[in-house]
Design a protein around this motif. Structure first.
Motif, PDB file in Angstrom:
ATOM      1  N   ALA A 108       0.817  -1.213   0.000  1.00 52.05           N
ATOM      2  CA  ALA A 108       0.000   0.000   0.000  1.00 52.05           C
ATOM      3  C   ALA A 108       0.848   1.260   0.000  1.00 52.05           C
ATOM      4  O   ALA A 108       0.502   2.260  -0.636  1.00 52.05           O
ATOM      5  CB  ALA A 108      -0.942  -0.007   1.203  1.00 52.05           C
ATOM      6  N   THR A 109       1.997   1.213   0.674  1.00 53.51           N
ATOM      7  CA  THR A 109       2.821   2.414   0.802  1.00 53.51           C
ATOM      8  C   THR A 109       3.897   2.533  -0.275  1.00 53.51           C
ATOM      9  O   THR A 109       4.348   3.635  -0.572  1.00 53.51           O
ATOM     10  CB  THR A 109       3.507   2.452   2.187  1.00 53.51           C
ATOM     11  OG1 THR A 109       4.287   1.258   2.367  1.00 53.51           O
ATOM     12  CG2 THR A 109       2.462   2.559   3.284  1.00 53.51           C
ATOM     13  N   ARG A 110       4.297   1.410  -0.844  1.00 52.72           N
ATOM     14  CA  ARG A 110       5.413   1.436  -1.797  1.00 52.72           C
ATOM     15  C   ARG A 110       4.997   1.155  -3.242  1.00 52.72           C
ATOM     16  O   ARG A 110       5.691   1.578  -4.163  1.00 52.72           O
ATOM     17  CB  ARG A 110       6.468   0.390  -1.392  1.00 52.72           C
ATOM     18  CG  ARG A 110       7.069   0.593  -0.020  1.00 52.72           C
ATOM     19  CD  ARG A 110       8.139   1.656  -0.033  1.00 52.72           C
ATOM     20  NE  ARG A 110       8.857   1.719   1.242  1.00 52.72           N
ATOM     21  CZ  ARG A 110       9.994   2.375   1.425  1.00 52.72           C
ATOM     22  NH1 ARG A 110      10.550   3.011   0.403  1.00 52.72           N
ATOM     23  NH2 ARG A 110      10.572   2.409   2.611  1.00 52.72           N
ATOM     24  N   CYS A 111       3.928   0.437  -3.440  1.00 52.75           N
ATOM     25  CA  CYS A 111       3.609  -0.073  -4.771  1.00 52.75           C
ATOM     26  C   CYS A 111       2.298   0.443  -5.349  1.00 52.75           C
ATOM     27  O   CYS A 111       2.154   0.571  -6.570  1.00 52.75           O
ATOM     28  CB  CYS A 111       3.546  -1.606  -4.747  1.00 52.75           C
ATOM     29  SG  CYS A 111       4.932  -2.404  -3.908  1.00 52.75           S
ATOM     30  N   ALA A 112       1.323   0.708  -4.473  1.00 51.23           N
ATOM     31  CA  ALA A 112      -0.030   0.978  -4.945  1.00 51.23           C
ATOM     32  C   ALA A 112      -0.156   2.268  -5.739  1.00 51.23           C
ATOM     33  O   ALA A 112      -1.047   2.395  -6.590  1.00 51.23           O
ATOM     34  CB  ALA A 112      -0.995   1.005  -3.754  1.00 51.23           C
ATOM     35  N   SER A 113       0.716   3.242  -5.495  1.00 53.01           N
ATOM     36  CA  SER A 113       0.604   4.514  -6.216  1.00 53.01           C
ATOM     37  C   SER A 113       0.779   4.318  -7.714  1.00 53.01           C
ATOM     38  O   SER A 113       0.255   5.098  -8.518  1.00 53.01           O
ATOM     39  CB  SER A 113       1.642   5.519  -5.697  1.00 53.01           C
ATOM     40  OG  SER A 113       2.955   5.009  -5.848  1.00 53.01           O
ATOM     41  N   CYS A 114       1.526   3.302  -8.119  1.00 52.74           N
ATOM     42  CA  CYS A 114       1.707   3.006  -9.545  1.00 52.74           C
ATOM     43  C   CYS A 114       0.826   1.831  -9.995  1.00 52.74           C
ATOM     44  O   CYS A 114       0.155   1.913 -11.020  1.00 52.74           O
ATOM     45  CB  CYS A 114       3.168   2.681  -9.849  1.00 52.74           C
ATOM     46  SG  CYS A 114       4.305   4.077  -9.733  1.00 52.74           S
ATOM     47  N   HIS A 115       0.831   0.762  -9.212  1.00 52.32           N
ATOM     48  CA  HIS A 115       0.159  -0.462  -9.653  1.00 52.32           C
ATOM     49  C   HIS A 115      -1.273  -0.569  -9.147  1.00 52.32           C
ATOM     50  O   HIS A 115      -1.980  -1.509  -9.534  1.00 52.32           O
ATOM     51  CB  HIS A 115       0.961  -1.685  -9.199  1.00 52.32           C
ATOM     52  CG  HIS A 115       2.328  -1.763  -9.808  1.00 52.32           C
ATOM     53  ND1 HIS A 115       2.538  -2.078 -11.129  1.00 52.32           N
ATOM     54  CD2 HIS A 115       3.564  -1.549  -9.273  1.00 52.32           C
ATOM     55  CE1 HIS A 115       3.846  -2.072 -11.384  1.00 52.32           C
ATOM     56  NE2 HIS A 115       4.488  -1.748 -10.276  1.00 52.32           N
ATOM     57  N   GLY A 116      -1.706   0.388  -8.311  1.00 51.12           N
ATOM     58  CA  GLY A 116      -3.091   0.417  -7.860  1.00 51.12           C
ATOM     59  C   GLY A 116      -3.365  -0.503  -6.684  1.00 51.12           C
ATOM     60  O   GLY A 116      -2.805  -1.595  -6.607  1.00 51.12           O
ATOM     61  N   LEU A 117      -4.224  -0.056  -5.788  1.00 48.78           N
ATOM     62  CA  LEU A 117      -4.626  -0.918  -4.675  1.00 48.78           C
ATOM     63  C   LEU A 117      -5.346  -2.165  -5.176  1.00 48.78           C
ATOM     64  O   LEU A 117      -5.352  -3.204  -4.509  1.00 48.78           O
ATOM     65  CB  LEU A 117      -5.541  -0.137  -3.721  1.00 48.78           C
ATOM     66  CG  LEU A 117      -4.841   0.900  -2.832  1.00 48.78           C
ATOM     67  CD1 LEU A 117      -5.878   1.742  -2.103  1.00 48.78           C
ATOM     68  CD2 LEU A 117      -3.901   0.206  -1.832  1.00 48.78           C
ATOM     69  N   TYR A 119       8.496   6.728 -16.977  1.00 47.31           N
ATOM     70  CA  TYR A 119       8.096   5.915 -15.834  1.00 47.31           C
ATOM     71  C   TYR A 119       8.911   4.632 -15.844  1.00 47.31           C
ATOM     72  O   TYR A 119       9.008   3.957 -16.856  1.00 47.31           O
ATOM     73  CB  TYR A 119       6.609   5.560 -15.922  1.00 47.31           C
ATOM     74  CG  TYR A 119       5.710   6.742 -16.119  1.00 47.31           C
ATOM     75  CD1 TYR A 119       5.319   7.540 -15.051  1.00 47.31           C
ATOM     76  CD2 TYR A 119       5.254   7.080 -17.398  1.00 47.31           C
ATOM     77  CE1 TYR A 119       4.497   8.631 -15.245  1.00 47.31           C
ATOM     78  CE2 TYR A 119       4.420   8.171 -17.592  1.00 47.31           C
ATOM     79  CZ  TYR A 119       4.052   8.946 -16.508  1.00 47.31           C
ATOM     80  OH  TYR A 119       3.245  10.023 -16.696  1.00 47.31           O
ATOM     81  N   GLN A 127      -1.939   0.970 -14.363  1.00 51.54           N
ATOM     82  CA  GLN A 127      -2.443   2.039 -15.224  1.00 51.54           C
ATOM     83  C   GLN A 127      -1.969   1.766 -16.647  1.00 51.54           C
ATOM     84  O   GLN A 127      -1.074   2.447 -17.163  1.00 51.54           O
ATOM     85  CB  GLN A 127      -1.936   3.402 -14.734  1.00 51.54           C
ATOM     86  CG  GLN A 127      -2.318   3.731 -13.299  1.00 51.54           C
ATOM     87  CD  GLN A 127      -1.721   5.035 -12.824  1.00 51.54           C
ATOM     88  OE1 GLN A 127      -1.743   6.053 -13.511  1.00 51.54           O
ATOM     89  NE2 GLN A 127      -1.155   5.019 -11.619  1.00 51.54           N
TER      90      GLN A 127
END
Length: 446
Positions: A334-343, A389, A348
């Motif tokens: 949630a803190t390291r990966c989700a900003s790019c790969h989504g919760l 990216y 994307q």
């Protein structure tokens, strides 16, 4: 009488041994036949040189024979083998350190049969078992390009560090006799021209099987064409898992359409994935330069290769993940990966690839997932423009245990079934990979 019989037996055995040794010496030292024995000089015809440049792109010669910041094709790349490290050679037309003194027949024997002038056997890290299928016309064009389209570079070759007696090369002749074909590609009359062109590129210059086909005990590719089920069925190589290129829906291309395969090879990305690992160099220097017709041919051929349901398992489908905030790896994701790969793991597309249904999250082999998390991805350069990216390296930010936990979370969420990752596997790959080696090789030939 018994002594006479014994002496006669010993004599016959000695004679048989000498004959066997002579035959072995002849076999080891013989030069493969070449259809170019009467052609010495390379043609300087511009059209042929240009054609050779394209064949070099198809063959991705730069991936092994060039280093970042060095002269193109001057060699030096270190390649690990089970016996020790070897280094790619200088294949510029320099007379002293390169291949400038090679005749067309010399060039042909080295490329298609793995035998350098003087009978020196090349290690099969040079994919001559695949290049054996190159047509005579493509070999002639490739020779013209390397002799007249490449600038000579005076760069001595680096000796291998394989110790004696393992560095003796005569056994390679026996290996070749068992595992290396000698015939050029023969079109299948039952297939159309597009399929046959795709088969030629994949099996020959593209040498896709060098990475994507599993190896046998003698480090041979278990199959060299579609007649063998292991062909392009996925393989572990140099810290990466090269996935199946067959119609396996989980670990292969079963969910990819022909246009999506073309898009991936042409742009380096599609809705399913973005190139990474060794495929990045193949894209940066090879596949994006291929003609659209050739990309369509590759896609047609790959889509014709059946998958293996027994090996691949039940086809993946998306499953909404239940909230698991306290599960190992969930917080890190949630803190390291989700900003790019989504919760939701859907990413994307086509810029941030999904992890839900990703091959690296469905394959039993976890090397690719670990490697890219530790070391990040190389820069994807499409049409001369670096991407904005890229996957960052987490080897300095996360411990082995944290990486194992977050990857175990990914490989067990959204319908993924790759299985848990052990921290010991992360530690092992951490010790065997070098983030400094991830600099992309981008070659502008002319």
């Amino acid at each position: 009488m018994n002594n006479r019989r014994f002496a006669r037996t010993v004599g016959w055995l000695a004679l048989a041994g000498l004959v066997a040794a002579a035959l072995l010496a002849w076999y080891v030292n013989r030069q493969p036949a070449s259809p170019f024995a009467q052609e010495a000089a390379a043609s300087s015809e511009p059209a042929l040189i240009s054609r050779g440049e394209y064949v070099a792109r198809l063959s991705d010669c730069v991936a092994c024979h060039s280093l970042p910041g060095k002269a193109p094709f001057a060699g030096g790349l270190e390649m690990a083998t089970p016996l020790g490290a070897i280094h790619a050679t200088n294949i510029t037309p320099d007379q002293g350190t390169g291949i400038g003194a090679y005749s067309l027949a010399d060039f042909d024997r080295a490329v298609r049969h793995g035998v350098a002038p003087g009978g020196r056997r090349l290690y099969p890290a040079m994919p001559y078992p695949s290049y054996a299928k190159l047509s005579d016309d493509d070999v002639r064009a490739l020779y013209a390009f390397f002799m007249h389209g490449v600038q000579p570079a005076k760069q001595p070759n680096i000796p291998s560090d394989i110790p004696w007696p393992l560095n003796m090369r005569w056994p390679i002749a026996l290996w070749n006799g068992l595992f290396a074909p000698t015939a050029t590609y023969a079109a299948k009359p039952s297939q159309d021209a597009l399929w046959n062109r795709g088969a030629y590129i994949v099996q020959g210059p593209g040498h896709c099987g060098s990475c994507h086909t599993p190896r046998g005990l003698a480090f041979n590719e278990k199959a060299l064409d579609e007649s063998g089920a292991p062909f392009l069925a996925g393989a572990l190589l140099d810290g990466w898992y090269a996935p199946s290129l067959r119609q396996d829906p989980n670990t292969g291309l079963g969910r990819w359409s022909e246009p999506e395969i073309v898009q991936f090879l042409k742009s380096g990305r599609n809705q399913h994935a973005v190139v990474y690992g060794s495929m990045t160099e193949a894209f940066n220097n090879s596949t994006q330069f291929m003609a659209d017709d050739d990309l369509a041919a590759i896609a047609r051929y790959l889509k014709s290769l059946p998958g293996d349901p027994q090996r691949d398992g039940t086809p993946w489908h998306y499953v909404t993940a239940e909230a698991r905030p306290d599960s190992p790896g969930a917080h890190t994701y949630a803190t390291r990966c989700a900003s790019c790969h989504g919760l939701d793991g859907k990413g994307q597309p086509e810029w941030m690839p999904p992890l839900a249904g990703a091959t690296s999250a469905l394959a039993k082999e976890d090397a690719s997932a670990i490697n890219i998390t530790l070391n990040g991805s190389q820069r994807v350069v499409a049409a001369g423009v670096p991407d904005a990216y890229r996957m960052p390296a987490f080897r300095e930010q996360l411990t082995d245990a944290q990486i194992a936990e977050v990857l175990s979370f990914v490989r067990s969420s959204w319908g993924n079934s790759g299985g848990a990752v052990d921290a010991k596997a992360v530690a092992k790959l951490r010790g065997h990979t070098d983030p400094a080696s991830s600099s992309p090789i981008i070659l502008h030939m002319r």
